[in-house]
Scaffold this motif. Structure first.
Motif, mmCIF file in Angstrom:
data_model
loop_
_atom_site.group_PDB
_atom_site.id
_atom_site.type_symbol
_atom_site.label_atom_id
_atom_site.label_comp_id
_atom_site.label_asym_id
_atom_site.label_seq_id
_atom_site.Cartn_x
_atom_site.Cartn_y
_atom_site.Cartn_z
ATOM 1 N N GLY A 1 0.659 -1.562 -0.021
ATOM 2 C CA GLY A 1 0.061 -0.072 0.101
ATOM 3 C C GLY A 1 0.849 1.110 0.056
ATOM 4 N N SER A 2 0.952 2.203 0.481
ATOM 5 C CA SER A 2 0.993 3.471 0.507
ATOM 6 C C SER A 2 2.061 3.365 1.780
ATOM 7 N N LEU A 3 2.821 4.859 1.449
ATOM 8 C CA LEU A 3 3.947 5.336 2.267
ATOM 9 C C LEU A 3 3.333 5.031 3.653
ATOM 10 N N GLU A 4 2.238 5.693 3.721
ATOM 11 C CA GLU A 4 1.569 6.589 5.247
ATOM 12 C C GLU A 4 1.690 4.814 6.187
ATOM 13 N N ARG A 5 0.483 4.017 5.598
ATOM 14 C CA ARG A 5 0.895 2.456 5.845
ATOM 15 C C ARG A 5 2.241 2.236 6.465
ATOM 16 N N LEU A 6 2.721 2.031 5.122
ATOM 17 C CA LEU A 6 4.515 1.177 5.416
ATOM 18 C C LEU A 6 5.077 1.962 6.950
ATOM 19 N N ALA A 7 5.149 3.489 7.360
ATOM 20 C CA ALA A 7 5.231 3.739 8.491
ATOM 21 C C ALA A 7 4.332 3.910 9.483
ATOM 22 N N GLU A 8 2.921 3.639 9.652
ATOM 23 C CA GLU A 8 2.327 3.233 10.684
ATOM 24 C C GLU A 8 2.582 1.960 11.178
ATOM 25 N N GLN A 9 3.190 0.741 10.378
ATOM 26 C CA GLN A 9 3.453 -0.492 10.630
ATOM 27 C C GLN A 9 5.256 -0.782 10.971
ATOM 28 N N VAL A 10 6.077 0.023 10.770
ATOM 29 C CA VAL A 10 6.959 0.117 11.022
ATOM 30 C C VAL A 10 7.304 0.920 12.782
ATOM 31 N N ASP A 11 5.772 2.456 12.399
ATOM 32 C CA ASP A 11 6.070 2.528 14.505
ATOM 33 C C ASP A 11 5.654 1.290 15.091
ATOM 34 N N GLU A 12 4.871 0.882 14.977
ATOM 35 C CA GLU A 12 3.957 -0.758 15.700
ATOM 36 C C GLU A 12 5.234 -1.923 16.172
ATOM 37 N N LEU A 13 5.633 -1.899 14.964
ATOM 38 C CA LEU A 13 6.543 -2.747 15.105
ATOM 39 C C LEU A 13 8.408 -2.387 16.151
ATOM 40 N N TRP A 14 8.861 -1.050 15.627
ATOM 41 C CA TRP A 14 9.416 -0.333 16.959
ATOM 42 C C TRP A 14 9.039 -0.421 18.660
ATOM 43 N N ALA A 15 7.943 -0.349 18.541
ATOM 44 C CA ALA A 15 7.218 -0.193 19.746
ATOM 45 C C ALA A 15 7.048 -1.503 20.180
ATOM 46 N N GLU A 16 7.209 -2.202 19.358
ATOM 47 C CA GLU A 16 7.259 -4.086 20.254
ATOM 48 C C GLU A 16 8.465 -4.239 20.432
ATOM 49 N N LEU A 17 9.242 -3.997 19.962
ATOM 50 C CA LEU A 17 11.007 -4.397 20.110
ATOM 51 C C LEU A 17 11.418 -3.735 20.711
ATOM 52 N N LYS A 18 10.491 -1.935 21.367
ATOM 53 C CA LYS A 18 10.954 -1.839 22.743
ATOM 54 C C LYS A 18 10.598 -2.623 24.044
ATOM 55 N N ARG A 19 9.381 -2.989 23.722
ATOM 56 C CA ARG A 19 8.784 -4.295 24.694
ATOM 57 C C ARG A 19 9.606 -5.033 24.897
ATOM 58 N N ARG A 20 9.602 -6.025 24.047
ATOM 59 C CA ARG A 20 11.041 -6.838 24.040
ATOM 60 C C ARG A 20 11.807 -6.749 24.178
ATOM 61 N N ALA A 21 12.326 -5.542 23.457
ATOM 62 C CA ALA A 21 14.093 -5.426 24.435
ATOM 63 C C ALA A 21 13.750 -5.146 26.424
ATOM 64 N N ASP A 22 12.800 -4.932 26.513
ATOM 65 C CA ASP A 22 12.438 -4.635 28.284
ATOM 66 C C ASP A 22 12.644 -5.966 28.793
ATOM 67 N N LEU A 23 11.920 -6.999 28.184
ATOM 68 C CA LEU A 23 11.946 -8.021 28.651
ATOM 69 C C LEU A 23 12.969 -9.126 28.417
ATOM 70 N N GLY A 24 13.762 -8.832 27.721
ATOM 71 C CA GLY A 24 14.788 -9.328 27.577
ATOM 72 C C GLY A 24 14.807 -10.514 26.231
ATOM 73 N N GLY A 25 14.344 -9.848 25.770
ATOM 74 C CA GLY A 25 14.560 -10.100 23.968
ATOM 75 C C GLY A 25 13.422 -11.164 24.169
ATOM 76 N N ALA A 26 12.234 -11.834 24.780
ATOM 77 C CA ALA A 26 11.430 -12.675 24.995
ATOM 78 C C ALA A 26 10.657 -12.944 24.110
ATOM 79 N N ARG A 27 10.036 -13.902 23.798
ATOM 80 C CA ARG A 27 8.813 -14.235 21.990
ATOM 81 C C ARG A 27 7.389 -13.521 22.592
#
Length: 203
Positions: free
Chosen positions: A177-203
């Motif tokens: 789709g659009s670059l805007e939708r791509l940006a939203e997905q990357v933002d969501e992914l980054w938030a998840e990665l930060k959470r995982r990093a805080d939890l020590g990498g647990a899936r």
């Protein structure tokens, strides 16, 4: 340190996702950039490539003609394997050097096109696949990179199928789709990665 494997077919938009993750604060280790470094003029890697493929893969200034080399190896699986045997070990070593320079609490994104092809999914805490329909990949390669349609389809066919990449994905970013939708997905992914990093990498 959280390790994330980022992959996607040629023309999928993986580089754009990688760039946006870097803007968020990820330490991006780019396999393609490393692959260019290890065959720069004067390197043992370039000397070995020329010994294998001949001077025809050099530009007049002595640098590697990647387009010429690509047209040779993407049409011949055996020659592609010989190129990979020269380049891949050097790329792996360069990427290890870059990771050693990262902070111990970094989120390291390994931007690697061939995670599915080389069975590397198990090396990462999380595998993210950037996905786009094949016809969209072809359109981008012909319109943005100037490839012929036949060359674009040959490059796509030389990689893992879309289905094979999706099989190894822990997370999928839909880039149809659009670059805007791509940006939203990357933002969501980054938030998840930060959470995982805080939890020590647990899936």
């Amino acid at each position: 340190m959280l390790s994330v494997g980022l992959t996607g077919g040629i023309g999928s938009g993986k580089s754009e996702v990688s760039r946006r993750l870097a803007e968020h604060g990820a330490v991006v280790v780019d396999a393609d950039a490393a692959a260019r470094e290890v065959v720069e003029p004067g390197t043992p890697g370039l000397a070995e490539v020329v010994a294998e493929f001949g001077d025809e893969v050099l530009r007049p200034d002595g640098s590697l003609d990647r387009e010429r080399l690509g047209s040779i190896v993407f049409a011949d699986e055996e020659r592609r394997a010989r190129l990979n045997a020269i380049v891949h070990p050097r790329v792996g070593e360069r990427m290890r050097e870059l990771v050693e320079q990262a902070p111990p609490d970094a989120i390291v994104v390994y931007d690697v096109p061939l995670i599915a092809e080389n069975g590397l999914a198990g090396m990462y805490d999380l595998v993210v696949v950037v996905d786009a329909p094949v016809e969209e990949q072809v359109r981008r390669l012909t319109e943005r990179r100037g490839m012929t349609e036949a060359d674009a389809r040959a490059r796509i066919a030389a990689q893992a199928t879309r289905e094979r990449r999706l099989e190894i994905a822990d997370r999928v970013i839909d880039n149809s789709g659009s670059l805007e939708r791509l940006a939203e997905q990357v933002d969501e992914l980054w938030a998840e990665l930060k959470r995982r990093a805080d939890l020590g990498g647990a899936r």
